[in-house]
Design a protein around this motif. Structure first.
Motif, PDB file in Angstrom:
ATOM      1  N   ALA A  59      50.671 -18.752 -14.711  1.00  0.00           N
ATOM      2  CA  ALA A  59      49.368 -19.231 -14.248  1.00  0.00           C
ATOM      3  C   ALA A  59      48.922 -18.466 -13.001  1.00  0.00           C
ATOM      4  O   ALA A  59      47.757 -18.061 -12.889  1.00  0.00           O
ATOM      5  CB  ALA A  59      49.429 -20.727 -13.961  1.00  0.00           C
ATOM      6  N   ARG A  60      49.838 -18.244 -12.072  1.00  0.00           N
ATOM      7  CA  ARG A  60      49.505 -17.542 -10.833  1.00  0.00           C
ATOM      8  C   ARG A  60      49.106 -16.093 -11.106  1.00  0.00           C
ATOM      9  O   ARG A  60      48.132 -15.585 -10.545  1.00  0.00           O
ATOM     10  CB  ARG A  60      50.681 -17.588  -9.873  1.00  0.00           C
ATOM     11  CG  ARG A  60      50.402 -16.947  -8.524  1.00  0.00           C
ATOM     12  CD  ARG A  60      51.605 -17.053  -7.597  1.00  0.00           C
ATOM     13  NE  ARG A  60      52.825 -16.594  -8.195  1.00  0.00           N
ATOM     14  CZ  ARG A  60      53.250 -15.324  -8.168  1.00  0.00           C
ATOM     15  NH1 ARG A  60      52.506 -14.398  -7.598  1.00  0.00           N
ATOM     16  NH2 ARG A  60      54.389 -14.984  -8.718  1.00  0.00           N
ATOM     17  N   SER A  61      49.832 -15.419 -11.989  1.00  0.00           N
ATOM     18  CA  SER A  61      49.519 -14.017 -12.246  1.00  0.00           C
ATOM     19  C   SER A  61      48.198 -13.863 -12.998  1.00  0.00           C
ATOM     20  O   SER A  61      47.441 -12.934 -12.724  1.00  0.00           O
ATOM     21  CB  SER A  61      50.661 -13.338 -13.003  1.00  0.00           C
ATOM     22  OG  SER A  61      50.814 -13.876 -14.286  1.00  0.00           O
ATOM     23  N   ILE A  62      47.918 -14.766 -13.933  1.00  0.00           N
ATOM     24  CA  ILE A  62      46.631 -14.705 -14.638  1.00  0.00           C
ATOM     25  C   ILE A  62      45.492 -14.930 -13.652  1.00  0.00           C
ATOM     26  O   ILE A  62      44.496 -14.204 -13.643  1.00  0.00           O
ATOM     27  CB  ILE A  62      46.590 -15.730 -15.786  1.00  0.00           C
ATOM     28  CG1 ILE A  62      47.519 -15.290 -16.911  1.00  0.00           C
ATOM     29  CG2 ILE A  62      45.169 -15.912 -16.308  1.00  0.00           C
ATOM     30  CD1 ILE A  62      47.714 -16.339 -17.981  1.00  0.00           C
ATOM     31  N   TRP A  63      45.637 -15.944 -12.807  1.00  0.00           N
ATOM     32  CA  TRP A  63      44.589 -16.231 -11.814  1.00  0.00           C
ATOM     33  C   TRP A  63      44.391 -15.039 -10.876  1.00  0.00           C
ATOM     34  O   TRP A  63      43.253 -14.643 -10.592  1.00  0.00           O
ATOM     35  CB  TRP A  63      44.938 -17.473 -11.014  1.00  0.00           C
ATOM     36  CG  TRP A  63      43.942 -17.732  -9.924  1.00  0.00           C
ATOM     37  CD1 TRP A  63      44.067 -17.415  -8.608  1.00  0.00           C
ATOM     38  CD2 TRP A  63      42.651 -18.312 -10.075  1.00  0.00           C
ATOM     39  NE1 TRP A  63      42.931 -17.771  -7.924  1.00  0.00           N
ATOM     40  CE2 TRP A  63      42.047 -18.327  -8.803  1.00  0.00           C
ATOM     41  CE3 TRP A  63      41.953 -18.822 -11.164  1.00  0.00           C
ATOM     42  CZ2 TRP A  63      40.776 -18.834  -8.602  1.00  0.00           C
ATOM     43  CZ3 TRP A  63      40.680 -19.329 -10.944  1.00  0.00           C
ATOM     44  CH2 TRP A  63      40.114 -19.335  -9.681  1.00  0.00           C
ATOM     45  N   SER A  64      45.465 -14.466 -10.405  1.00  0.00           N
ATOM     46  CA  SER A  64      45.379 -13.349  -9.473  1.00  0.00           C
ATOM     47  C   SER A  64      44.703 -12.143 -10.114  1.00  0.00           C
ATOM     48  O   SER A  64      43.863 -11.480  -9.479  1.00  0.00           O
ATOM     49  CB  SER A  64      46.785 -12.977  -8.995  1.00  0.00           C
ATOM     50  OG  SER A  64      46.750 -11.863  -8.156  1.00  0.00           O
ATOM     51  N   GLN A  65      45.049 -11.847 -11.361  1.00  0.00           N
ATOM     52  CA  GLN A  65      44.445 -10.702 -12.036  1.00  0.00           C
ATOM     53  C   GLN A  65      42.951 -10.924 -12.271  1.00  0.00           C
ATOM     54  O   GLN A  65      42.145 -10.017 -12.063  1.00  0.00           O
ATOM     55  CB  GLN A  65      45.155 -10.423 -13.359  1.00  0.00           C
ATOM     56  CG  GLN A  65      44.645  -9.201 -14.080  1.00  0.00           C
ATOM     57  CD  GLN A  65      44.890  -7.918 -13.316  1.00  0.00           C
ATOM     58  OE1 GLN A  65      45.841  -7.795 -12.560  1.00  0.00           O
ATOM     59  NE2 GLN A  65      44.012  -6.951 -13.498  1.00  0.00           N
ATOM     60  N   LEU A  66      42.590 -12.114 -12.702  1.00  0.00           N
ATOM     61  CA  LEU A  66      41.173 -12.410 -12.913  1.00  0.00           C
ATOM     62  C   LEU A  66      40.392 -12.361 -11.599  1.00  0.00           C
ATOM     63  O   LEU A  66      39.272 -11.840 -11.543  1.00  0.00           O
ATOM     64  CB  LEU A  66      41.007 -13.769 -13.584  1.00  0.00           C
ATOM     65  CG  LEU A  66      41.467 -13.842 -15.040  1.00  0.00           C
ATOM     66  CD1 LEU A  66      41.374 -15.278 -15.549  1.00  0.00           C
ATOM     67  CD2 LEU A  66      40.653 -12.909 -15.914  1.00  0.00           C
TER      68      LEU A  66
END
Length: 113
Positions: free
Chosen positions: A67-74
């Motif tokens: 969840a953190r990596s998806i949010w950060s990339q977006l």
């Protein structure tokens, strides 16, 4: 080379690295998810209950990491696509200018904050 080509290449490379890291993390998650039995090699080091707790903790960390990596990339993609970095740079310059300062170091500090 055109700036737009460099920008698109950077954005593409960022997504490529994100997808590669995500793939590797997913493989690790599947290994932790499917390995419910404590390995015999560590049976003297860690008890069955402690192994179960550690495994569940790792699974939770994986899910949070996804969840953190998806949010950060977006978030990074939106910041780059909509030009928020130059906007905030000029905004920080206007802010310190309203206090009578015209110094790039102070502007950098305000920009980071």
């Amino acid at each position: 080379m055109q700036p737009s080509v460099i920008f698109k290449g950077t954005l593409f490379f960022s997504w490529l690295m994100f997808l590669w890291d995500y793939y590797l993390a997913w493989r690790q998650y599947v290994k932790h998810r499917d390995n419910e039995k404590r390995p015999d090699a560590v049976s003297e080091i860690i008890g069955e209950e402690d192994y179960r707790k550690a495994r569940l903790y790792k699974l939770d960390r994986h899910i949070f990491g996804f969840a953190r990596s998806i949010w950060s990339q977006l978030e990074s993609t939106v910041i780059l696509l909509y030009g928020f970095i130059p906007y905030f740079w000029y905004l920080s310059g206007d802010l310190i200018g309203s206090f009578g300062y015209n110094n790039e170091i102070i502007q950098s500090v305000v920009f980071i904050l």
